[in-house]
Design a protein around this motif. Structure first.
Motif, PDB file in Angstrom:
ATOM      1  N   GLU A  31      22.968   8.661  80.964  1.00 47.03           N
ATOM      2  CA  GLU A  31      22.164   8.060  82.023  1.00 47.03           C
ATOM      3  C   GLU A  31      21.502   6.808  81.477  1.00 47.03           C
ATOM      4  N   GLN A  32      21.707   5.705  82.174  1.00 44.95           N
ATOM      5  CA  GLN A  32      21.067   4.443  81.835  1.00 44.95           C
ATOM      6  C   GLN A  32      19.636   4.524  82.351  1.00 44.95           C
ATOM      7  N   VAL A  33      18.663   4.157  81.513  1.00 45.15           N
ATOM      8  CA  VAL A  33      17.259   4.175  81.940  1.00 45.15           C
ATOM      9  C   VAL A  33      16.642   2.799  81.735  1.00 45.15           C
ATOM     10  N   TRP A  34      15.681   2.468  82.578  1.00 44.24           N
ATOM     11  CA  TRP A  34      14.952   1.209  82.498  1.00 44.24           C
ATOM     12  C   TRP A  34      13.628   1.467  81.799  1.00 44.24           C
ATOM     13  N   LEU A  35      13.303   0.606  80.836  1.00 40.31           N
ATOM     14  CA  LEU A  35      12.107   0.782  80.026  1.00 40.31           C
ATOM     15  C   LEU A  35      11.292  -0.497  79.975  1.00 40.31           C
ATOM     16  N   GLY A  36       9.987  -0.335  79.866  1.00 39.42           N
ATOM     17  CA  GLY A  36       9.084  -1.439  79.603  1.00 39.42           C
ATOM     18  C   GLY A  36       8.588  -1.311  78.178  1.00 39.42           C
ATOM     19  N   SER A  92      11.840  21.857  84.562  1.00 34.01           N
ATOM     20  CA  SER A  92      12.397  23.205  84.503  1.00 34.01           C
ATOM     21  C   SER A  92      13.081  23.471  83.165  1.00 34.01           C
ATOM     22  N   GLN A  93      13.371  22.401  82.420  1.00 38.65           N
ATOM     23  CA  GLN A  93      13.881  22.488  81.050  1.00 38.65           C
ATOM     24  C   GLN A  93      13.171  21.418  80.239  1.00 38.65           C
ATOM     25  N   PRO A  94      12.991  21.625  78.935  1.00 39.43           N
ATOM     26  CA  PRO A  94      12.364  20.594  78.106  1.00 39.43           C
ATOM     27  C   PRO A  94      13.346  19.473  77.799  1.00 39.43           C
ATOM     28  N   PHE A  95      12.803  18.293  77.444  1.00 37.79           N
ATOM     29  CA  PHE A  95      13.646  17.195  76.992  1.00 37.79           C
ATOM     30  C   PHE A  95      14.306  17.592  75.676  1.00 37.79           C
ATOM     31  N   GLN A  96      15.555  17.219  75.529  1.00 41.22           N
ATOM     32  CA  GLN A  96      16.298  17.451  74.283  1.00 41.22           C
ATOM     33  C   GLN A  96      17.019  16.166  73.911  1.00 41.22           C
ATOM     34  N   GLY A  97      16.713  15.652  72.757  1.00 45.47           N
ATOM     35  CA  GLY A  97      17.409  14.457  72.272  1.00 45.47           C
ATOM     36  C   GLY A  97      18.793  14.830  71.752  1.00 45.47           C
ATOM     37  N   PRO A  98      19.573  13.803  71.470  1.00 41.92           N
ATOM     38  CA  PRO A  98      20.955  14.052  70.981  1.00 41.92           C
ATOM     39  C   PRO A  98      20.962  14.734  69.625  1.00 41.92           C
ATOM     40  N   MET A 135      19.524   4.679  71.932  1.00 44.39           N
ATOM     41  CA  MET A 135      19.606   5.960  72.637  1.00 44.39           C
ATOM     42  C   MET A 135      18.216   6.587  72.679  1.00 44.39           C
ATOM     43  N   LEU A 136      17.848   7.120  73.823  1.00 50.96           N
ATOM     44  CA  LEU A 136      16.563   7.801  73.974  1.00 50.96           C
ATOM     45  C   LEU A 136      16.619   9.099  73.161  1.00 50.96           C
ATOM     46  N   VAL A 137      15.660   9.278  72.248  1.00 50.66           N
ATOM     47  CA  VAL A 137      15.704  10.448  71.376  1.00 50.66           C
ATOM     48  C   VAL A 137      14.463  11.333  71.466  1.00 50.66           C
ATOM     49  N   GLU A 138      13.352  10.798  72.025  1.00 49.75           N
ATOM     50  CA  GLU A 138      12.124  11.592  72.005  1.00 49.75           C
ATOM     51  C   GLU A 138      11.159  11.145  73.099  1.00 49.75           C
ATOM     52  N   VAL A 139      10.493  12.128  73.705  1.00 48.90           N
ATOM     53  CA  VAL A 139       9.368  11.840  74.593  1.00 48.90           C
ATOM     54  C   VAL A 139       8.122  11.963  73.719  1.00 48.90           C
ATOM     55  N   SER A 194      10.101  -8.086  81.628  1.00 50.35           N
ATOM     56  CA  SER A 194      10.487  -7.801  80.246  1.00 50.35           C
ATOM     57  C   SER A 194      11.111  -6.412  80.082  1.00 50.35           C
ATOM     58  N   GLN A 195      11.827  -5.946  81.067  1.00 49.26           N
ATOM     59  CA  GLN A 195      12.466  -4.633  80.965  1.00 49.26           C
ATOM     60  C   GLN A 195      13.666  -4.664  80.037  1.00 49.26           C
ATOM     61  N   ARG A 196      14.016  -3.495  79.564  1.00 50.21           N
ATOM     62  CA  ARG A 196      15.256  -3.343  78.812  1.00 50.21           C
ATOM     63  C   ARG A 196      15.928  -2.066  79.270  1.00 50.21           C
ATOM     64  N   ILE A 197      17.182  -1.961  78.957  1.00 47.46           N
ATOM     65  CA  ILE A 197      17.976  -0.789  79.323  1.00 47.46           C
ATOM     66  C   ILE A 197      18.271   0.001  78.056  1.00 47.46           C
ATOM     67  N   ALA A 198      18.220   1.311  78.179  1.00 50.64           N
ATOM     68  CA  ALA A 198      18.621   2.208  77.086  1.00 50.64           C
ATOM     69  C   ALA A 198      19.489   3.304  77.698  1.00 50.64           C
ATOM     70  N   MET A 199      20.012   4.158  76.864  1.00 48.12           N
ATOM     71  CA  MET A 199      20.867   5.253  77.323  1.00 48.12           C
ATOM     72  C   MET A 199      20.287   6.594  76.868  1.00 48.12           C
TER      73      MET A 199
END
Length: 163
Positions: free
Chosen positions: A35-40, A157-163, A72-76, A17-22
């Motif tokens: 970057e294309q990422v695989w998500l559950g 080494s750097q924090p995540f930054q959403g768009p 689009m991936l926006v937040e951890v 049941s994976q999906r792809i996001a960017m």
């Protein structure tokens, strides 16, 4: 500017049941690159990372993330306890040096029980689970960085930054 994409051909985790996001890589110094990422699936509209990020900072395998309405991936949202070590081999290495370095990364990761994903033949992303002993791999990376055959870093080494 046309968009370019980095893909994960062999994600660390495969599920039915994976999906792809960017993820937009502009905040990390790569404008026009995604970057294309695989998500559950998770719950409450959240997702779990199922690949080892190549160029996204502050993100790791099994982190819980949020997407926007465009996918689009926006937040951890929650850290999964893993770390990502990344290595980029220098271009133009002699074939035997290249094999020594790439093979050394793969064998040390395998002996540590770490998942490895490759973007092309020069860029490795290695998943280090919580409690994983990466000392041998880090020592190998340090020695080869000093020798000028690769550059390596931890993804945090750097924090995540959403768009």
């Amino acid at each position: 500017m046309s968009q370019k994409y980095i893909v994960h051909e062999e994600p660390a985790v495969r599920t039915a049941s994976q999906r792809i996001a960017m993820a937009d890589l502009a905040p990390f110094g790569f404008p026009g690159l995604h970057e294309q990422v695989w998500l559950g699936g998770c719950e409450d509209g959240l997702f779990v990372m199922q690949c080892v990020p190549f160029r996204i900072y502050g993100l790791n395998l099994f982190d819980v993330v949020r997407l926007d309405e465009d996918g689009m991936l926006v937040e951890v949202v929650e850290k999964g306890g893993h770390r990502t070590l990344r290595a980029l081999l220098e271009a133009g290495l002699e074939p035997q040096v290249f094999e020594e370095v790439a093979g050394g990364i793969a064998s040390r990761a395998r002996s540590g029980g770490f998942a490895v994903e490759w973007s092309g033949d020069r860029h490795a992303a290695i998943d280090v689970p919580a409690g994983g002993d990466s000392a041998s791999l880090v020592a190998f990376m340090d020695a080869h960085e000093e020798a000028g055959t690769l550059f390596w870093e931890w993804s945090e080494s750097q924090p995540f930054q959403g768009p």
